[in-house]
Design a protein around this motif. Structure first.
Motif, PDB file in Angstrom:
ATOM      1  N   ARG A   1       5.890   8.718  10.256  1.00  0.00           N
ATOM      2  CA  ARG A   1       5.817   8.671   8.861  1.00  0.00           C
ATOM      3  C   ARG A   1       7.121   9.337   8.129  1.00  0.00           C
ATOM      4  O   ARG A   1       7.719   8.693   7.314  1.00  0.00           O
ATOM      5  CB  ARG A   1       4.546   9.120   8.241  1.00  0.00           C
TER       6      ARG A   1
ATOM      7  N   ASP B   1       1.489   7.014   2.489  1.00  0.00           N
ATOM      8  CA  ASP B   1       0.645   7.973   3.075  1.00  0.00           C
ATOM      9  C   ASP B   1      -0.824   7.501   3.133  1.00  0.00           C
ATOM     10  O   ASP B   1      -1.520   8.348   4.013  1.00  0.00           O
ATOM     11  CB  ASP B   1       0.806   9.188   2.156  1.00  0.00           C
ATOM     12  N   ALA B   2      -1.014   6.248   2.848  1.00  0.00           N
ATOM     13  CA  ALA B   2      -2.277   5.762   3.287  1.00  0.00           C
ATOM     14  C   ALA B   2      -2.312   4.692   4.245  1.00  0.00           C
ATOM     15  O   ALA B   2      -3.486   4.098   4.760  1.00  0.00           O
ATOM     16  CB  ALA B   2      -3.064   5.254   1.950  1.00  0.00           C
ATOM     17  N   LEU B   3      -1.170   4.117   4.706  1.00  0.00           N
ATOM     18  CA  LEU B   3      -0.994   2.952   5.444  1.00  0.00           C
ATOM     19  C   LEU B   3      -1.407   3.519   7.020  1.00  0.00           C
ATOM     20  O   LEU B   3      -1.000   4.508   7.387  1.00  0.00           O
ATOM     21  CB  LEU B   3       0.283   2.425   5.465  1.00  0.00           C
ATOM     22  N   ASP B   4      -1.798   2.689   7.579  1.00  0.00           N
ATOM     23  CA  ASP B   4      -2.024   2.737   9.198  1.00  0.00           C
ATOM     24  C   ASP B   4      -0.846   2.295   9.793  1.00  0.00           C
ATOM     25  O   ASP B   4      -0.504   1.222   9.938  1.00  0.00           O
ATOM     26  CB  ASP B   4      -3.572   2.063   9.533  1.00  0.00           C
TER      27      ASP B   4
ATOM     28  N   GLU C   1       5.563   3.591  -1.866  1.00  0.00           N
ATOM     29  CA  GLU C   1       4.477   2.595  -1.353  1.00  0.00           C
ATOM     30  C   GLU C   1       5.378   1.470  -0.524  1.00  0.00           C
ATOM     31  O   GLU C   1       6.611   1.444  -0.816  1.00  0.00           O
ATOM     32  CB  GLU C   1       3.826   1.807  -2.504  1.00  0.00           C
TER      33      GLU C   1
ATOM     34  N   GLY D   1       0.964  -1.262   0.043  1.00  0.00           N
ATOM     35  CA  GLY D   1      -0.118   0.028   0.045  1.00  0.00           C
ATOM     36  C   GLY D   1       0.814   1.159   0.006  1.00  0.00           C
ATOM     37  O   GLY D   1       2.052   1.377   0.374  1.00  0.00           O
ATOM     38  N   ARG D   2       0.084   2.211  -0.521  1.00  0.00           N
ATOM     39  CA  ARG D   2       0.931   3.781  -0.291  1.00  0.00           C
ATOM     40  C   ARG D   2       1.162   4.158   0.964  1.00  0.00           C
ATOM     41  O   ARG D   2       0.389   4.015   1.893  1.00  0.00           O
ATOM     42  CB  ARG D   2       0.236   4.677  -1.187  1.00  0.00           C
TER      43      ARG D   2
END
Length: 330
Positions: free
Chosen positions: A213, A150-153, A238, A147-148
């Motif tokens: 991050r 900036d979108a991962l938890d 990613e 996953g990217r």
């Protein structure tokens, strides 16, 4: 164990091998091979080398040295590929010469590669066995989290990290691995969006636990620049996999120190052929050398599991554990 093996073994081998070339060159004593437990046949070695020496218009010794040179050249070709891939300067390293034949060609190879020191262990023939019983246990676990960034938890990724650690600790318990303690190294396979390959980036667990991050992103850019010479701080990134490596520290075998030397004394001299000409090499017993003793080439150091060649211009010194350090002096 070779069968039929080199011609000099007398087991039916007819083709000249590196061992035959060593014997013809005078590096090996036919009566003291394997500490005298196996006798080599010099006449058979000379016959095998002589078969192609005549066709090449060479003397027996020139042909034998040519065999050694070709062998060292092949090693050099393989060695430089490894050094190039690793991107390291050979002048910053020592060459470990182990096994039966390694200490015979170690100094010759080191000269070609540009490595200044050859390290000959006290027992080269059993170095791999020593490593096998003392080396740390390593095991890896991988989990795909594609996953990217900036979108991962990141909190979820931290949980995945802990799951990988638990998986590896369960493996240690299941196999009853004898380790004194365990440590972990964490990483992530990352790439720019659209790339078809990824690189492994070291990840500190607290980066995920605290949601740092930017730290993870910066580590990837720096790793990409180090490997490929460029980075794009503005491109999306990613994460493909999370990785964890367990290191189980094994008990170390205590190494025995050797007494201080009283001055290296040769037991005999032997005529060898090296660098295109004959030379008188002094022969030493490895067991008689003590800490601080120094052997100046051309010299031969004999022991049951190997023979060490110290060429002209090199000198070997004995460290406190009985290892030989061979360095170029001229």
């Amino acid at each position: 164990g070779a069968n039929p093996g080199p011609a000099c073994y007398g087991r039916g081998g007819k083709e000249a091998t590196l061992s035959d070339a060593f014997l013809v060159s005078g590096f090996l004593d036919p009566d003291r091979f394997l500490g005298g437990r196996m006798r080599l046949d010099r006449a058979l070695a000379e016959e095998a080398v002589g078969r192609f020496a005549d066709r090449l218009g060479m003397s027996l010794h020139e042909a034998a040295e040519s065999v050694v040179r070709v062998a060292v050249s092949n090693m050099y070709a393989a060695f430089t590929k490894i050094l190039s891939r690793a991107g390291v300067d050979p002048r910053e390293f020592a060459l470990v010469a182990f096994g039966g034949a390694g200490p015979l060609v170690g100094s010759l190879l080191a000269r070609e590669v540009g490595i200044p020191t050859v390290f000959v262990p006290r027992a080269p023939g059993t170095l791999c066995a020593l490593g096998a019983i003392t080396t740390d246990v390593l095991n890896d676990a991988v989990r795909t989290v594609h996953g990217r960034l900036d979108a991962l938890d990141l909190a979820a990724l931290a949980g995945e990290q802990r799951g990988l650690e638990a998986e590896l600790l369960a493996w240690v318990s299941e196999h009853a691995v004898d380790v004194e303690r365990t440590t972990f190294r964490h990483g992530a396979d990352m790439r720019y969006v659209g790339q078809s390959y990824e690189i492994e980036v070291g990840v500190e667990p607290e980066w995920l636990a605290t949601g740092a991050r930017a730290r993870l992103l910066d580590a990837f850019h720096r790793a990409h620049e180090r490997v490929f010479g460029h980075a794009d701080p503005h491109a999306p990134v990613e994460v493909v996999n999370l990785r964890a490596q367990l290191r189980g520290v094994r008990p170390r075998v205590p190494l025995m120190e050797v007494p201080a030397g009283t001055g290296a004394r040769p037991t005999s001299t032997r005529r060898i052929w090296l660098e295109g000409r004959p030379a008188q090499a002094q022969v030493y017993e490895r067991a008689s050398l003590g800490r601080g003793d120094r052997v100046v080439g051309p010299a031969i150091v004999e022991q049951p599991d190997t023979t060490v060649l110290v060429p002209s211009g090199d000198a070997a010194t004995v460290d406190r554990f009985g290892n030989l350090l061979v360095r170029r002096e001229a």
